[in-house]
Design a protein around this motif. Structure first.
Motif: not given
Length: 182
Positions: A12-22
């Motif tokens: 979950g953390i990685e998904h946020i930190l690597t999601g440029y659009d997010h």
């Protein structure tokens, strides 16, 4: 069980930190002048909303094609950017953030659906994934707060918000175009 919890929390953390659009969406939500309570309610409203649709999507209760979800995510960036420029009172921003969180949750769900999660550990995996998302978002808020407070104490703060929002609008528009036509 603990290792699975930590794995999904980290995911979950990685998904946020690597999601440029997010990241751009979060930045666009936060750049407008707000109180700490308003910032926290925006982040939490987003998390609650995306948790709902993420869960419903992973459980195959709802199924909206990514050809609709991905452009809608880009459009959410554009909307918030325009709102920052033209609407100076964003006290109730948590409401629109909740709506956009529903859309973003369906985008997050694609990652988990592709993992073919075991049904007996689905609840804890979804919970820990969402907890990781919330912790990452609150971490971003904690990092940005001093910068935001510094900016908003300056006479040029409106200009900074408008320029940052214009950049976010252009990037969101490019992603929208890319997601619709390419």
């Amino acid at each position: 069980m603990i290792s699975a919890f930590l794995s999904f929390f980290r995911l979950g953390i990685e998904h946020i930190l690597t999601g440029y659009d997010h990241l751009l969406f979060i930045f666009s939500l936060l750049i407008a002048r707000q109180t700490i309570k308003q910032y926290a309610s925006v982040i939490t409203a987003f998390t609650i909303a995306h948790c709902l649709t993420l869960t419903l999507t992973v459980l195959d209760i709802i199924d909206v094609p990514s050809s609709i979800v991905e452009p809608a995510i880009a459009l959410s960036i554009c909307y918030v950017a325009i709102e920052n420029i033209f609407k100076k009172d964003v006290r109730k921003r948590w409401m629109i953030t909740f709506v956009f969180g529903l859309i973003h949750g369906m985008g997050f769900a694609d990652l988990l659906k592709g993992m073919n999660l075991a049904k007996n550990s689905l609840a804890i995996n979804i919970f820990s994934f969402n907890l990781g998302i919330e912790v990452a978002q609150l971490g971003i808020l904690a990092i940005l707060l001093p910068v935001l407070f510094f900016i908003h104490k300056r006479k040029y703060s409106v200009r900074v918000v408008n320029v940052c929002s214009a950049i976010a609008f252009v990037l969101g528009g490019l992603w929208l175009t890319e997601r619709i036509f390419f």
